[in-house]
Scaffold this active site. Structure first.
Site, PDB file in Angstrom:
ATOM      1  N   CYS A   2      67.310  88.745  -5.713  1.00  0.00           N
ATOM      2  CA  CYS A   2      66.313  89.295  -4.786  1.00  0.00           C
ATOM      3  C   CYS A   2      67.038  90.029  -3.664  1.00  0.00           C
ATOM      4  O   CYS A   2      68.251  89.968  -3.550  1.00  0.00           O
ATOM      5  CB  CYS A   2      65.499  88.160  -4.167  1.00  0.00           C
ATOM      6  N   ARG A  27      67.190  95.296  -6.538  1.00  0.00           N
ATOM      7  CA  ARG A  27      67.525  93.881  -6.782  1.00  0.00           C
ATOM      8  C   ARG A  27      66.313  93.097  -7.277  1.00  0.00           C
ATOM      9  O   ARG A  27      66.440  91.931  -7.667  1.00  0.00           O
ATOM     10  CB  ARG A  27      68.068  93.237  -5.514  1.00  0.00           C
ATOM     11  N   TRP A  74      62.818  89.096  -7.184  1.00  0.00           N
ATOM     12  CA  TRP A  74      62.967  89.077  -8.638  1.00  0.00           C
ATOM     13  C   TRP A  74      62.723  87.624  -9.031  1.00  0.00           C
ATOM     14  O   TRP A  74      63.542  86.754  -8.738  1.00  0.00           O
ATOM     15  CB  TRP A  74      64.366  89.540  -9.045  1.00  0.00           C
ATOM     16  N   ASN A  98      67.501  84.309  -1.451  1.00  0.00           N
ATOM     17  CA  ASN A  98      67.977  84.874  -2.711  1.00  0.00           C
ATOM     18  C   ASN A  98      68.869  83.804  -3.322  1.00  0.00           C
ATOM     19  O   ASN A  98      69.799  83.333  -2.672  1.00  0.00           O
ATOM     20  CB  ASN A  98      68.767  86.163  -2.472  1.00  0.00           C
ATOM     21  N   GLY A  99      68.564  83.407  -4.560  1.00  0.00           N
ATOM     22  CA  GLY A  99      69.390  82.388  -5.232  1.00  0.00           C
ATOM     23  C   GLY A  99      68.501  81.402  -5.969  1.00  0.00           C
ATOM     24  O   GLY A  99      67.319  81.656  -6.201  1.00  0.00           O
ATOM     25  N   GLU A 474      76.767  95.510 -32.345  1.00  0.00           N
ATOM     26  CA  GLU A 474      76.475  95.743 -30.920  1.00  0.00           C
ATOM     27  C   GLU A 474      77.448  96.751 -30.325  1.00  0.00           C
ATOM     28  O   GLU A 474      77.058  97.644 -29.577  1.00  0.00           O
ATOM     29  CB  GLU A 474      76.510  94.416 -30.160  1.00  0.00           C
ATOM     30  N   LYS A 478      76.304 100.244 -28.577  1.00  0.00           N
ATOM     31  CA  LYS A 478      76.697 100.623 -27.211  1.00  0.00           C
ATOM     32  C   LYS A 478      77.299 102.024 -27.222  1.00  0.00           C
ATOM     33  O   LYS A 478      76.957 102.879 -26.421  1.00  0.00           O
ATOM     34  CB  LYS A 478      77.703  99.616 -26.649  1.00  0.00           C
ATOM     35  N   GLU A 481      74.674 104.918 -28.227  1.00  0.00           N
ATOM     36  CA  GLU A 481      73.524 105.192 -27.356  1.00  0.00           C
ATOM     37  C   GLU A 481      73.931 105.803 -26.014  1.00  0.00           C
ATOM     38  O   GLU A 481      73.126 106.451 -25.361  1.00  0.00           O
ATOM     39  CB  GLU A 481      72.680 103.944 -27.124  1.00  0.00           C
ATOM     40  N   HIS A 497      83.294  97.985 -50.638  1.00  0.00           N
ATOM     41  CA  HIS A 497      82.134  98.327 -51.495  1.00  0.00           C
ATOM     42  C   HIS A 497      81.553  99.685 -51.124  1.00  0.00           C
ATOM     43  O   HIS A 497      80.361  99.922 -51.278  1.00  0.00           O
ATOM     44  CB  HIS A 497      81.063  97.230 -51.360  1.00  0.00           C
ATOM     45  N   LYS A 596      64.434 102.432 -20.951  1.00  0.00           N
ATOM     46  CA  LYS A 596      64.899 101.058 -20.774  1.00  0.00           C
ATOM     47  C   LYS A 596      63.988 100.081 -21.511  1.00  0.00           C
ATOM     48  O   LYS A 596      64.432  99.083 -22.036  1.00  0.00           O
ATOM     49  CB  LYS A 596      64.950 100.692 -19.291  1.00  0.00           C
TER      50      LYS A 596
HETATM   51  C1  AGP Z   1      70.253  98.240 -25.987  1.00  0.00           C
HETATM   52  O1  AGP Z   1      71.367  98.681 -25.275  1.00  0.00           O
HETATM   53  C2  AGP Z   1      69.104  99.244 -26.002  1.00  0.00           C
HETATM   54  N1  AGP Z   1      68.764  99.651 -24.704  1.00  0.00           N
HETATM   55  C3  AGP Z   1      67.923  98.784 -26.838  1.00  0.00           C
HETATM   56  O2  AGP Z   1      68.399  98.610 -28.155  1.00  0.00           O
HETATM   57  C4  AGP Z   1      67.232  97.479 -26.392  1.00  0.00           C
HETATM   58  O3  AGP Z   1      68.086  96.374 -26.636  1.00  0.00           O
HETATM   59  C5  AGP Z   1      65.959  97.309 -27.225  1.00  0.00           C
HETATM   60  O4  AGP Z   1      65.089  98.382 -26.951  1.00  0.00           O
HETATM   61  C6  AGP Z   1      65.224  95.985 -26.950  1.00  0.00           C
HETATM   62  O5  AGP Z   1      64.820  95.950 -25.611  1.00  0.00           O
HETATM   63  P1  AGP Z   1      64.270  94.535 -25.023  1.00  0.00           P
HETATM   64  O6  AGP Z   1      65.427  93.590 -25.056  1.00  0.00           O
HETATM   65  O7  AGP Z   1      63.805  94.859 -23.628  1.00  0.00           O
HETATM   66  O8  AGP Z   1      63.161  94.064 -25.905  1.00  0.00           O
END
Ligand code: AGP
Length: 601
Positions: A2, A27, A74, A98-99, A474, A478, A481, A497, A596
């Protein structure tokens, strides 16, 4: 996480507090509020939602006065609402926090027995009651705060306002930041520097265990024993925005570095799983369906190893976008375990709809209190990563894995598969993790040259085995994207394969090979790649001559336990992707075509 602020001086407090909170909204923005003392009376204005709502309230009813405190929330305990919004009040005492107060439930019970009545579901409100009770018993303001802190366990940055004392604010800090800004005849308090830079660049940071008495003339600091200590006044240089990112070049790098703290917050107070926000009693356990998207789906794949090997429960993993189309065998004996940072991902929510129709119990792992997913779940195990601003998920990912690990231990104890001694060993391993991640983060300094060299590649492969194969996926996600370089994660054993046809000297291949049960076989795969001219970047947890002989570069992370190694291995992959993207000049925090939270199917 927060944002807290305070002001005492010669100007009207309300507009200053509001402006400072605006700089801290990153925050958390679940609710906001301020309290101002004027002519012996404290007035409080609070609202659910963003700061703009509070601004509208203040425009209709201003708060005169030159001393006050404020908060942007938050949520960690208690859903986002006006009632749970800070500041919280008890008698003459008003507080913003905050905490996380770990022992708030037992303190709340003690205070209730003594007659305290609580309005909110928050942990913070109990602090106001603690201090007010001591004030009512004759302690002075500073002493009442100091003695109350001795009863509190957990992390806090606190600012107290006392209706009977217009001359001072009291601040207290323990493992959560608080900074005091020195003005001319006025003093400012905030969680972070950006909130102060419009007014002063002279600041003092409090240390853990310290309490501060803040007047218009400045700050007096006392250590845990109540002894006055000298704290340096520092001059802040650089711009406010950079400060909001904590001096990091963008939010993704800041959030990568926040992972040790986020992990500690996620398991803080939960190792006994009593307070885990997950009622494991009565949870149907014939089988578990873990559903998620993107990075959260990678966490789910790692979670499958944890749930099956630690808890002994079959776990199926599905993409949210695929789950409902395959007629899954889910019913009232099933546990549906959605994982989502935002709690708003449409594909994951659609899977939950199906699960509910089939009478499955839904317990989710989520990072946003009271999100759509949280509200549709029977139980929520919140990660406490703090707001994750960068589109690329990093700290949410590592805390999702920590949450899955805790969940697996809790289920293992529930089903009787896990002896207490084994559970204790597993939880002790988790306590070592933040430090291991901290050590892995030191690789950042070694990646600049390698990243510049690799940033011109057009394709990458990431290879891993077993519990670490999802980390290969993963790492590839990263990179693709945020740098827009095509990258694929593959089980190392699958190379022969087909994919090995792709290998040539232009193809960087990241190989995850910690010294675990898969090491020898994965070393063989590494040599197959190298013998065909592939450029191998090996990520391991123990130096090995055979790796050195075959790899182009070796990145070494600290050794962790088998189930937690994926979290540590992910760190260099996050840093590598970040560094390569910077060399390619992409917008790391807001990559093209992405959002996001994907709220459409
Ligand atoms: C991950 O870096 C991406 N931004 C994306 O794959 C994300 O993980 C996915 O859209 C799921 O989002 P969520 O965890 O908010 O459900």
């Amino acid at each position: 996480m927060c944002g807290i602020v305070g002001y005492i001086g010669r100007r009207e407090a309300a507009p200053l507090l509001l402006e400072s909170l605006r700089k801290l909204e990153y925050r958390g923005y679940d609710s906001a509020g301020i309290a101002v003392l004027n002519s012996g009376k404290v007035a409080i204005r609070r609202c659910e939602g963003k700061l703009g709502n509070l601004e509208e309230i203040l425009a209709r009813s201003s708060l005169p006065g030159t001393i006050g405190i404020g908060h942007t929330r938050w949520a960690t305990h208690g859903r986002p609402s006006e009632t749970n919004a800070h500041p919280h009040r008890a008698g003459d005492i008003v507080v913003v926090h905050n905490g996380i107060i770990e022992n708030y439930l037992e303190l709340k019970e003690q205070l209730s027995r003594l007659g305290s009545r609580f309005e909110s579901e928050t942990d913070t409100e109990i602090v106001a009651h603690l201090v007010d009770a001591k004030l009512s018993n004759g302690a002075d303001f500073l002493t009442a705060v100091r003695h109350s802190l001795k009863e509190i366990q957990g992390s806090y940055a606190l600012v107290f306002l006392n209706q009977r004392d217009p001359e001072r604010l009291i601040v207290a800090k323990n493992s959560t930041p608080i900074v005091v800004g020195w003005g001319e005849g006025e003093t400012f308090i905030a969680s972070d520097i950006p909130a102060l830079l419009d007014y002063t660049r002279k600041v003092t940071f409090l240390e853990d265990g310290e309490v501060g008495e803040v007047t218009a003339k400045g700050l007096r600091v006392l250590n845990g024993k109540g002894k006055a200590v000298q704290r340096a006044v520092k001059e802040i240089t650089g711009d406010a925005v950079a400060a909001q990112k904590g001096g990091y070049r963008h939010f993704m790098l800041k959030e990568i570095h926040e992972q040790p703290r986020a992990l500690t917050d996620t398991f803080r107070g939960r190792i006994s799983l009593k307070e885990g926000d997950v009622s494991l009693e009565g949870v149907p356990l014939a089988r578990i369906h873990v559903v998620a998207c993107g990075t959260a789906w990678h966490a789910a794949l790692v979670g499958k190893f944890m749930l099956e090997e630690i808890a002994g429960i079959p776990a199926e993993v599905d993409y949210g976008s695929e789950f409902r189309y395959r007629s899954p065998l889910i019913d009232s004996r099933s546990l549906l375990l959605p994982i989502s940072q935002s709690g708003e991902t449409a594909d994951t929510l659609a899977a939950v709809e199906l699960g509910r129709k089939r009478k499955a119990k839904v317990v989710s792992i989520c990072n946003v209190v009271d999100s759509s997913l949280a509200r549709k779940s029977d139980g929520v195990f919140y990660t406490r990563a703090g707001p994750e601003i960068s589109v690329a998920s990093t700290k949410a990912f590592s805390t999702q894995l920590a949450a899955l690990y805790l969940f697996a231990i809790g289920l293992g104890r529930l089903t009787g598969r896990l002896q207490r001694s084994e559970a204790k060993r597993l939880t002790e391993d988790l306590l070592c993790l933040p430090h291991q991640v901290e050590e892995a983060l030191k690789l950042e300094g070694d990646l600049e040259a390698l990243s510049r060299e690799l940033s011109s590649a057009t394709d990458f492969l990431y290879l891993g085995r077993g519990i670490n194969y999802p980390i290969a996926l993963e790492g590839a996600l990263k990179l693709k994207e945020i740098s827009y370089i095509h990258a694929e994660g593959y089980p190392a054993g699958e190379m022969k394969h087909g994919p090995i046809a792709l290998i040539d000297e232009r193809m960087p291949v990241v190989v995850l090979l910690p010294k675990d049960r898969y090491f020898q076989k994965t070393l063989g795969n590494l040599k197959e790649v190298e013998s065909r001219g592939g450029k191998v970047i090996a990520v391991t947890d123990q130096a090995d001559g055979a790796i050195d002989a075959a790899a182009y570069r070796v990145l070494t992370v600290p050794r962790a336990s088998y189930f937690l190694t994926p979290i540590v291995l992910a760190i260099p992959l996050q840093l590598l992707a970040d560094e390569i993207a910077v060399h390619r000049g992409t917008d790391v925090d807001q990559p093209r075509n992405l959002a996001k939270s994907v709220t459409v199917e």
